[in-house]
Design an enzyme around this catalytic site. Sequence first.
Site, PDB file in Angstrom:
ATOM      1  N   ASP A  65     -13.479  26.886 -24.505  1.00 21.27           N
ATOM      2  CA  ASP A  65     -12.988  27.270 -25.824  1.00 21.27           C
ATOM      3  C   ASP A  65     -11.485  27.003 -25.894  1.00 21.27           C
ATOM      4  O   ASP A  65     -10.856  26.735 -24.876  1.00 21.27           O
ATOM      5  CB  ASP A  65     -13.287  28.750 -26.124  1.00 21.27           C
ATOM      6  CG  ASP A  65     -13.060  29.614 -24.905  1.00 21.27           C
ATOM      7  OD1 ASP A  65     -12.075  29.368 -24.175  1.00 21.27           O
ATOM      8  OD2 ASP A  65     -13.852  30.536 -24.670  1.00 21.27           O
TER       9      ASP A  65
ATOM     10  N   ASP B 282      -7.829  28.403 -27.040  1.00 26.39           N
ATOM     11  CA  ASP B 282      -7.052  29.573 -27.443  1.00 26.39           C
ATOM     12  C   ASP B 282      -5.674  29.131 -27.926  1.00 26.39           C
ATOM     13  O   ASP B 282      -5.052  28.255 -27.340  1.00 26.39           O
ATOM     14  CB  ASP B 282      -6.894  30.537 -26.270  1.00 26.39           C
ATOM     15  CG  ASP B 282      -8.230  31.132 -25.842  1.00 26.39           C
ATOM     16  OD1 ASP B 282      -9.124  31.238 -26.702  1.00 26.39           O
ATOM     17  OD2 ASP B 282      -8.386  31.468 -24.658  1.00 26.39           O
TER      18      ASP B 282
ATOM     19  N   ASP C  63      -1.930  35.255 -15.394  1.00 28.56           N
ATOM     20  CA  ASP C  63      -2.265  35.461 -13.982  1.00 28.56           C
ATOM     21  C   ASP C  63      -1.840  34.330 -13.050  1.00 28.56           C
ATOM     22  O   ASP C  63      -1.126  34.561 -12.082  1.00 28.56           O
ATOM     23  CB  ASP C  63      -3.755  35.805 -13.810  1.00 28.56           C
ATOM     24  CG  ASP C  63      -4.694  34.889 -14.580  1.00 28.56           C
ATOM     25  OD1 ASP C  63      -4.223  33.891 -15.156  1.00 28.56           O
ATOM     26  OD2 ASP C  63      -5.909  35.155 -14.583  1.00 28.56           O
TER      27      ASP C  63
HETATM   28  P1  ATP Z   1     -12.181  30.162 -18.730  1.00 30.62           P
HETATM   29  O1  ATP Z   1     -12.206  30.514 -20.184  1.00 30.62           O
HETATM   30  O2  ATP Z   1     -12.385  28.735 -18.410  1.00 30.62           O
HETATM   31  O3  ATP Z   1     -13.033  31.044 -17.931  1.00 30.62           O
HETATM   32  P2  ATP Z   1      -9.449  31.001 -18.954  1.00 30.62           P
HETATM   33  O4  ATP Z   1      -8.257  30.700 -18.102  1.00 30.62           O
HETATM   34  O5  ATP Z   1      -9.420  30.541 -20.364  1.00 30.62           O
HETATM   35  O6  ATP Z   1     -10.698  30.446 -18.193  1.00 30.62           O
HETATM   36  P3  ATP Z   1      -9.798  33.611 -20.015  1.00 30.62           P
HETATM   37  O7  ATP Z   1     -10.417  34.803 -19.382  1.00 30.62           O
HETATM   38  O8  ATP Z   1     -10.437  33.001 -21.199  1.00 30.62           O
HETATM   39  O9  ATP Z   1      -9.640  32.535 -18.870  1.00 30.62           O
HETATM   40  O10 ATP Z   1      -8.294  34.028 -20.354  1.00 30.62           O
HETATM   41  C1  ATP Z   1      -7.423  33.217 -21.123  1.00 30.62           C
HETATM   42  C2  ATP Z   1      -6.016  33.287 -20.541  1.00 30.62           C
HETATM   43  O11 ATP Z   1      -5.516  34.624 -20.595  1.00 30.62           O
HETATM   44  C3  ATP Z   1      -5.916  32.885 -19.081  1.00 30.62           C
HETATM   45  O12 ATP Z   1      -5.778  31.494 -18.932  1.00 30.62           O
HETATM   46  C4  ATP Z   1      -4.686  33.633 -18.618  1.00 30.62           C
HETATM   47  O13 ATP Z   1      -3.518  32.981 -18.996  1.00 30.62           O
HETATM   48  C5  ATP Z   1      -4.773  34.927 -19.422  1.00 30.62           C
HETATM   49  N1  ATP Z   1      -5.499  36.002 -18.717  1.00 30.62           N
HETATM   50  C6  ATP Z   1      -6.793  36.342 -18.873  1.00 30.62           C
HETATM   51  N2  ATP Z   1      -7.132  37.373 -18.101  1.00 30.62           N
HETATM   52  C7  ATP Z   1      -6.017  37.721 -17.428  1.00 30.62           C
HETATM   53  C8  ATP Z   1      -5.705  38.734 -16.479  1.00 30.62           C
HETATM   54  N3  ATP Z   1      -6.634  39.586 -16.057  1.00 30.62           N
HETATM   55  N4  ATP Z   1      -4.440  38.799 -16.022  1.00 30.62           N
HETATM   56  C9  ATP Z   1      -3.492  37.930 -16.453  1.00 30.62           C
HETATM   57  N5  ATP Z   1      -3.730  36.966 -17.333  1.00 30.62           N
HETATM   58  C10 ATP Z   1      -4.967  36.838 -17.830  1.00 30.62           C
HETATM   59 MG    MG Z   2     -10.861  30.908 -21.923  1.00 28.54          MG
END
Ligand code: ATP
Ligand code: MG
Length: 485
Positions: A53, A55, A180
């Site tokens: 997705d 963001d 993170d």
């Molecule tokens: P995917 O969607 O492919 O699983 P993602 O990196 O997009 O991976 P998400 O959980 O959708 O992960 O979170 C979006 C963003 O928000 C992350 O890339 C990170 O920058 C931030 N983020 C999410 N969860 C955390 C957390 N627990 N601590 C710190 N930052 C976070």
């Molecule tokens: Mg994501």
Amino acid sequence: MPRIIPRAQHTISRSHISPNALRVLYRLRDGGFQAFLVGGCVRDLLVGLEPKDFDVATDALPEQVKRLFRNCRLVGRRFRLAHVFFGQEIIEVATFRAASAPIQDEELPESELAEEEVAPEDELLDQGGPLTEAGAARLEAEHAGREALVPVTERMFDDTGRILRDNVYGTIEADVWRRDFTANALYYNIADFSIWDYVGGVEDIAARQLRVIGDPETRYREDPVRMLRAARFEAKLGFTLEPASAAPIGPLRALLGGVPPARLFDETLKLFLTGHGERSLPVLRRRGLLEALLPNVEAYLAAHPDSLVEKLLNTGLANTDARVIAGRSVTPTFLLALLLYGPIAAIIESLPPSRWHEIAAILAACDQAVRDAQRHIAIPKRFTLGLREMFALQPRLEHPRGRRALRLIGHPRFRAAYDLLLLRAQFGMASADVATWWTDLQRVSEDEQGRMADALAAAPERPGAQTGRRRRRRGGRRRSSTGGS
Ligand code: ATP
Ligand code: MG
């Protein structure tokens, strides 16, 4: 100051970005706001993966975003996010957030994966069916809860309901440090298609390294789920967690015990049901995290190295990954059956062999294994009920009896139970003949199905009847219906 990588020096092309995400970015930009793609989508585009997705991060306040888009809804309790809807696709737009604002709850919308299997009462509601009194009361309570939660967060609103942006909303410079991993903290700027990198994420991605932003121990203590996220990204991206980010996980993994179990269930689904489940398992084990998440599964695998159950689990996870990648549906129920297969088999086999085929014993073993798993992760009841049905159906599938067997095809859990039977047969835990019989049965007309069932009832050598002898010959002893170790 960020390092700004101009368009000519990176590989992210607009042709790989969702047109709807581009629409959102352009409209924000034309409205006079900053607008960036951020997080996992930028990372995935840089490594050549298709993002799940897209963001968006902006300096526009949620209300300002809402005014720009008619198809927009504000969500989130303490931190408001804008969801812009385009049919099936939702573009999430977040205002830059200050470091003080927690990231956890708000960034975790209810799991889409967990929604896939709908509870019966929810189904009724969806179809506009009659609403029971209990159902109505529950809905009302939920609604009241949601309403009540918005205004109590005094940090966000002043007397007039205006947002106190200084405390919660911030600038891009503040937003970056609460993320993170460096690989997750890159911003793609729609103004000139450049990438803004405050943390060395571009180099880390090039080196295929996962690095915690800031002091790893502090960041894991702030939010222990980051340890699981590290394992998830290692598995998903094939990156290596750099040593300083890996070191605190062993000593700190027990902190996962303090994380809300529903969130851990959510993370478990992301680890195993998003296309890289087979790779997640060894990473979790190597980091000691399976022990923290599902101690009974870790205990079984540790006590039975290279067991048939481990092969069944790995193959089941690989099959699940293939389904996800092909865009087919997957269910938490089946995943649960794979993960808990070993613990369930071990419980059954601790009974005297005369009880191994008793449905009551099988169900009791399922319940015990689920209770053990529930110590850390909250598994919604609809999945644990599904698990029981899958296991209770195994002896009935293994010993089909005449035309009555045909009714099983209509059972809501038939498909999952049959898939489990196929896996078991693949590893000699069930008769291959029976599995083939069920496969053939589903390929023929109803009339032919009847004839197959009659033939089976009349045959002296029913496929179900052969299993015991064959297994005895091969295994040298009787096996339970689950045939674990
Ligand atoms: P995917 O969607 O492919 O699983 P993602 O990196 O997009 O991976 P998400 O959980 O959708 O992960 O979170 C979006 C963003 O928000 C992350 O890339 C990170 O920058 C931030 N983020 C999410 N969860 C955390 C957390 N627990 N601590 C710190 N930052 C976070
Ligand atoms: Mg994501």
